[in-house]
Design a protein around this motif. Sequence first.
Motif, PDB file in Angstrom:
ATOM      1  N   MET A   1      40.759  45.726  36.612  1.00  0.00           N
ATOM      2  CA  MET A   1      40.423  44.304  36.492  1.00  0.00           C
ATOM      3  C   MET A   1      41.635  43.431  36.771  1.00  0.00           C
ATOM      4  O   MET A   1      41.530  42.411  37.453  1.00  0.00           O
ATOM      5  CB  MET A   1      39.879  43.982  35.094  1.00  0.00           C
ATOM      6  N   PHE A   2      42.794  43.842  36.247  1.00  0.00           N
ATOM      7  CA  PHE A   2      43.992  43.037  36.447  1.00  0.00           C
ATOM      8  C   PHE A   2      44.340  42.934  37.935  1.00  0.00           C
ATOM      9  O   PHE A   2      44.592  41.841  38.442  1.00  0.00           O
ATOM     10  CB  PHE A   2      45.179  43.597  35.662  1.00  0.00           C
ATOM     11  N   VAL A   3      44.331  44.054  38.632  1.00  0.00           N
ATOM     12  CA  VAL A   3      44.674  44.048  40.065  1.00  0.00           C
ATOM     13  C   VAL A   3      43.629  43.260  40.851  1.00  0.00           C
ATOM     14  O   VAL A   3      43.971  42.443  41.708  1.00  0.00           O
ATOM     15  CB  VAL A   3      44.828  45.486  40.600  1.00  0.00           C
ATOM     16  N   PHE A   4      42.353  43.494  40.573  1.00  0.00           N
ATOM     17  CA  PHE A   4      41.266  42.761  41.223  1.00  0.00           C
ATOM     18  C   PHE A   4      41.463  41.259  41.034  1.00  0.00           C
ATOM     19  O   PHE A   4      41.396  40.479  41.993  1.00  0.00           O
ATOM     20  CB  PHE A   4      39.924  43.218  40.625  1.00  0.00           C
ATOM     21  N   GLY A   5      41.725  40.847  39.803  1.00  0.00           N
ATOM     22  CA  GLY A   5      41.920  39.429  39.517  1.00  0.00           C
ATOM     23  C   GLY A   5      43.158  38.856  40.172  1.00  0.00           C
ATOM     24  O   GLY A   5      43.152  37.720  40.643  1.00  0.00           O
ATOM     25  N   ALA A   6      44.224  39.649  40.202  1.00  0.00           N
ATOM     26  CA  ALA A   6      45.466  39.182  40.828  1.00  0.00           C
ATOM     27  C   ALA A   6      45.262  38.942  42.325  1.00  0.00           C
ATOM     28  O   ALA A   6      45.756  37.947  42.871  1.00  0.00           O
ATOM     29  CB  ALA A   6      46.588  40.186  40.583  1.00  0.00           C
ATOM     30  N   ILE A   7      44.531  39.831  42.966  1.00  0.00           N
ATOM     31  CA  ILE A   7      44.239  39.659  44.401  1.00  0.00           C
ATOM     32  C   ILE A   7      43.403  38.404  44.619  1.00  0.00           C
ATOM     33  O   ILE A   7      43.707  37.580  45.486  1.00  0.00           O
ATOM     34  CB  ILE A   7      43.531  40.892  44.981  1.00  0.00           C
ATOM     35  N   ARG A   8      42.363  38.245  43.832  1.00  0.00           N
ATOM     36  CA  ARG A   8      41.479  37.082  43.993  1.00  0.00           C
ATOM     37  C   ARG A   8      42.230  35.781  43.700  1.00  0.00           C
ATOM     38  O   ARG A   8      42.015  34.777  44.377  1.00  0.00           O
ATOM     39  CB  ARG A   8      40.257  37.197  43.084  1.00  0.00           C
ATOM     40  N   ARG A   9      43.089  35.781  42.710  1.00  0.00           N
ATOM     41  CA  ARG A   9      43.833  34.576  42.361  1.00  0.00           C
ATOM     42  C   ARG A   9      44.892  34.251  43.408  1.00  0.00           C
ATOM     43  O   ARG A   9      45.123  33.110  43.743  1.00  0.00           O
ATOM     44  CB  ARG A   9      44.522  34.741  41.002  1.00  0.00           C
TER      45      ARG A   9
ATOM     46  N   ALA B   1      32.964  41.825  33.331  1.00  0.00           N
ATOM     47  CA  ALA B   1      34.436  41.894  33.328  1.00  0.00           C
ATOM     48  C   ALA B   1      35.000  41.439  34.668  1.00  0.00           C
ATOM     49  O   ALA B   1      35.970  40.683  34.713  1.00  0.00           O
ATOM     50  CB  ALA B   1      34.896  43.309  32.993  1.00  0.00           C
ATOM     51  N   PHE B   2      34.394  41.901  35.769  1.00  0.00           N
ATOM     52  CA  PHE B   2      34.837  41.439  37.093  1.00  0.00           C
ATOM     53  C   PHE B   2      34.669  39.926  37.206  1.00  0.00           C
ATOM     54  O   PHE B   2      35.568  39.225  37.683  1.00  0.00           O
ATOM     55  CB  PHE B   2      34.060  42.131  38.220  1.00  0.00           C
ATOM     56  N   LEU B   3      33.536  39.415  36.746  1.00  0.00           N
ATOM     57  CA  LEU B   3      33.285  37.973  36.814  1.00  0.00           C
ATOM     58  C   LEU B   3      34.289  37.214  35.941  1.00  0.00           C
ATOM     59  O   LEU B   3      34.853  36.200  36.362  1.00  0.00           O
ATOM     60  CB  LEU B   3      31.846  37.651  36.381  1.00  0.00           C
ATOM     61  N   GLY B   4      34.534  37.716  34.748  1.00  0.00           N
ATOM     62  CA  GLY B   4      35.504  37.091  33.861  1.00  0.00           C
ATOM     63  C   GLY B   4      36.910  37.104  34.441  1.00  0.00           C
ATOM     64  O   GLY B   4      37.689  36.172  34.233  1.00  0.00           O
ATOM     65  N   THR B   5      37.209  38.160  35.178  1.00  0.00           N
ATOM     66  CA  THR B   5      38.517  38.256  35.826  1.00  0.00           C
ATOM     67  C   THR B   5      38.696  37.140  36.848  1.00  0.00           C
ATOM     68  O   THR B   5      39.766  36.528  36.923  1.00  0.00           O
ATOM     69  CB  THR B   5      38.664  39.635  36.511  1.00  0.00           C
ATOM     70  N   ILE B   6      37.647  36.877  37.607  1.00  0.00           N
ATOM     71  CA  ILE B   6      37.711  35.807  38.609  1.00  0.00           C
ATOM     72  C   ILE B   6      37.794  34.440  37.939  1.00  0.00           C
ATOM     73  O   ILE B   6      38.601  33.604  38.313  1.00  0.00           O
ATOM     74  CB  ILE B   6      36.484  35.850  39.550  1.00  0.00           C
ATOM     75  N   LEU B   7      36.978  34.231  36.918  1.00  0.00           N
ATOM     76  CA  LEU B   7      36.864  32.907  36.308  1.00  0.00           C
ATOM     77  C   LEU B   7      37.940  32.593  35.269  1.00  0.00           C
ATOM     78  O   LEU B   7      38.357  31.450  35.138  1.00  0.00           O
ATOM     79  CB  LEU B   7      35.490  32.742  35.665  1.00  0.00           C
TER      80      LEU B   7
END
Length: 164
Positions: free
Chosen positions: A76-84, A29-35
Amino acid sequence: MLAALLLALCVVGANLKIMGSIALDSAPAFLGTILLGPWFGAFLGFFGHMVSAALSGFPLTIPVHLVIGLNMAFCMFVFGAIRRRWGSTQLIVILIADLVAYVIDVPEEFPWLYPLIGKTVFALFIPLTVATIANLALTEVVYMAIPNRQKQAFLLQERQHNEH
């Protein structure tokens, strides 16, 4: 195709238990969030936890696992938002995103769970910490192993999908 692979990996990870429903389901899920972006990552986080909980027989009850699943989606949403927003390859961004994900996944979740399961929540602190760190570490190792041209292809594919 990548989405299906990540969904399948969430199921595989849900079978790699640390304690009860705590498992390695969130690394995909973390990986999918990034990709694939924060929204898809949120879905994967919720899905992965619910599969893990179902495979364990919902040991904390379905309502408790729904709260945990929603918290995983938020994480996941917050993690992905930060990475993006700030870049997924800069070390400081990676560390901040991982730290924020840990805080959301472990200590921030406890106030939501305490009214539902009481002091039992504190017994989850160490296994949940171990699982979260393991999931994040596994994510970062796998992400670093993906060639840059492939990462760019995933990002381009997601942008094209979002435009339609």
